[in-house]
Design an enzyme around this catalytic site. Structure first.
Site, PDB file in Angstrom:
ATOM      1  N   CYS A   1      35.802  32.839  38.411  1.00 32.39           N
ATOM      2  CA  CYS A   1      35.645  32.792  36.962  1.00 32.39           C
ATOM      3  C   CYS A   1      35.224  34.158  36.459  1.00 32.39           C
ATOM      4  CB  CYS A   1      34.593  31.750  36.553  1.00 32.39           C
ATOM      5  SG  CYS A   1      32.899  32.352  36.438  1.00 32.39           S
ATOM      6  N   PRO A   2      35.693  34.638  35.343  1.00 29.74           N
ATOM      7  CA  PRO A   2      36.543  33.940  34.366  1.00 29.74           C
ATOM      8  C   PRO A   2      38.051  34.232  34.526  1.00 29.74           C
ATOM      9  CG  PRO A   2      35.691  35.943  33.396  1.00 29.74           C
ATOM     10  CD  PRO A   2      35.234  35.936  34.833  1.00 29.74           C
TER      11      PRO A   2
END
Lengths: 394, 77
Positions: free
Chosen positions: B19-20
């Site tokens: 992530c992200p």
């Protein structure tokens, strides 16, 4: 005799003394582990000092110093019981908040094993409660809504039949959401299921007197005390003490009680300020593009001084690092900031964006100037990270 | 490209990405399909489950399904 040195112009316990404000400027991780309340630090130091009358002695000993320690330990329990509105003989002061959490759940489940093996919690309890539920029986974590409030219908259905006990927190330490404990306790009373209430982030931020629950737990670090767990087993509750439960040392008990009394007194002035600054931050951060401010928009549904926000397309570790360089200490619920590389189970249960997450918690040292400086720093930090990632306009 | 009938128009493979990044990839590639078409995103990062759903709400797109690290997202706008 020469005159004494310059007199302290402020008592050590004055909220936000100049020295504290200066030393802790930009420190917004109070719930992660704040400094001791100055009065608690003083009590702890005196308590362990060989010159003291015996605070450090074994309170079970029959000699004079032991009896003195016993009286001080009794006084600490009475003070904590007084703040919580419970009887002193219902209070145990043990090693840590997590020990109290585990002991509360395991002890209730053990006493109720004939009733069933299910242990029902909210999905946003602290890890020690969730772990203890799995250890004690068949754990059932009930969903919360996007603001973090427990789904009462699902909870009601979950506690029916075969449930040993339930555990629900007062105030979430990450997002500040306050549960409707009167309603939760009513459901448990109707189902005849004993309830553990974890005061969690509430002490020092919200009133904690006469909170419902058959067993209450609290962590003294929440209110500026040393590591100590408060375990309150209300009279008439069937609860089996797990083996190995030990009392905290007497100086630690005294320091925790001193800090709670001080925090409770300071709450009258601190909480309204934190509330106002939380609104200021929530509104200000919401103005940053593609931001999710977590928790209840209604201040009545959350505690003062706690806030979490997530920024789309932003790396949480990068954001925390940039703020740190700028002099601000914040926590994060993003996966990249955790050792397990998993996002905060609280944000996940609420369905809140977990990337680019920051958690802010205020303490007695926090000033409005500090809050405004943090707010001014976040927007540019987020913009810089997004620009570098090339995500503008996505 | 196949799409209006609900079949997958493009596949974005973000397996192994943290992530992200998977959500950034989704934001980057969604405009490659027409409104009504479906993007398949593969991501095994534990945060993707929550964040892909959150992105769909924020961008008014439809999360058709999310199973075993495979997300189907229909472009609505």
């Amino acid at each position: 005799m020469p005159p004494a040195g310059p007199a302290e112009t402020r008592a050590p316990g004055t909220p936000g003394s100049a020295a504290e404000q200066d030393g802790l400027r930009g420190f917004f991780d109070a719930v992660g582990g704040g400094p001791l309340h100055p009065l608690a630090a003083q009590a702890l130091q005196v308590g362990y000092d060989a010159g003291s009358t015996g605070v450090w002695a074994d309170p079970r000993a029959l000699h004079g110093r032991g009896r003195h320690a016993r009286r001080l330990a009794d006084g600490a329990r009475e003070a904590i019981a007084g703040v919580l509105g419970v009887r002193p003989d219902e209070v145990r002061l043990t090693g840590s908040g997590d020990v109290a959490r585990r002991t509360a759940v395991v002890g209730l489940a053990a006493a109720r094993h004939r009733a069933g093996s299910r242990v029902v919690t909210s999905a946003v309890e602290q890890a020690a409660v969730l772990d203890a539920a799995g250890e004690a029986g068949q754990a059932v974590a009930v969903a919360v809504d996007e603001r973090g409030h427990l789904d009462l219908d699902a909870f009601t259905a979950a506690v029916l039949g075969g449930t040993a006990c339930a555990a629900v927190q007062h105030t979430n330490r990450e997002v500040g959401t306050v549960q409707d404990l009167a309603a939760v306790a009513a459901v448990c009373g109707e189902a005849r299921v004993p309830l553990v209430v974890d005061l969690a982030a509430a002490p020092g931020r919200l009133p904690v007197r006469d909170v419902p629950g058959d067993v209450l737990v609290a962590d003294a670090r929440t209110w500026g005390g040393p590591a100590l767990g408060v375990l309150v087993v209300r009279t008439g509750t069937r609860w089996t003490e797990p083996p190995g439960l030990s009392d905290a040392p007497v100086p630690v008990q005294v320091a925790a009680a001193t800090a709670l009394a001080a925090a409770e007194q300071e709450r009258a002035t601190a909480a309204p300020r934190w509330q106002a600054w939380t609104e200021l931050l929530r509104d200000g951060l919401a103005a940053v593009p593609d931001t999710v401010v977590a928790g209840d928009p209604d201040p009545a549904g959350r505690a003062p001084g706690l806030l979490a926000a997530s920024f789309l397309y932003v790396d949480g570790e990068d954001l925390v690092g940039r703020l740190d360089v700028g002099g601000f200490a914040v926590a994060s619920g993003s996966a990249c900031t955790s050792e397990e590389r998993a996002p905060s189970h609280v944000l996940a249960a609420m369905g809140v964006l977990t990337q680019g997450n920051v958690r802010v918690s205020m303490g007695r040292w926090t000033t409005e100037a500090d809050v405004r400086a943090l707010l001014a720093a976040v927007g540019p930090a987020v913009a810089a990270i997004r620009e570098r990632a090339g995500v503008a306009g996505l | 490209m196949i799409g209006q009938d609900g079949r997958v128009a493009i596949v974005i493979d973000c397996v192994g990405q943290l992530c992200p990044l998977p959500v950034i990839a989704l934001g980057r590639h969604i405009e490659r399909v027409a409104v009504g078409e479906v993007v398949e995103l593969r991501a095994d990062d534990p945060a993707a489950k929550v964040d892909v759903a959150a992105w769909c709400r924020m961008r008014s797109q439809e999360l058709v399904s999310a199973e075993d690290g495979t997300f189907l997202i229909r472009r609505l706008v």
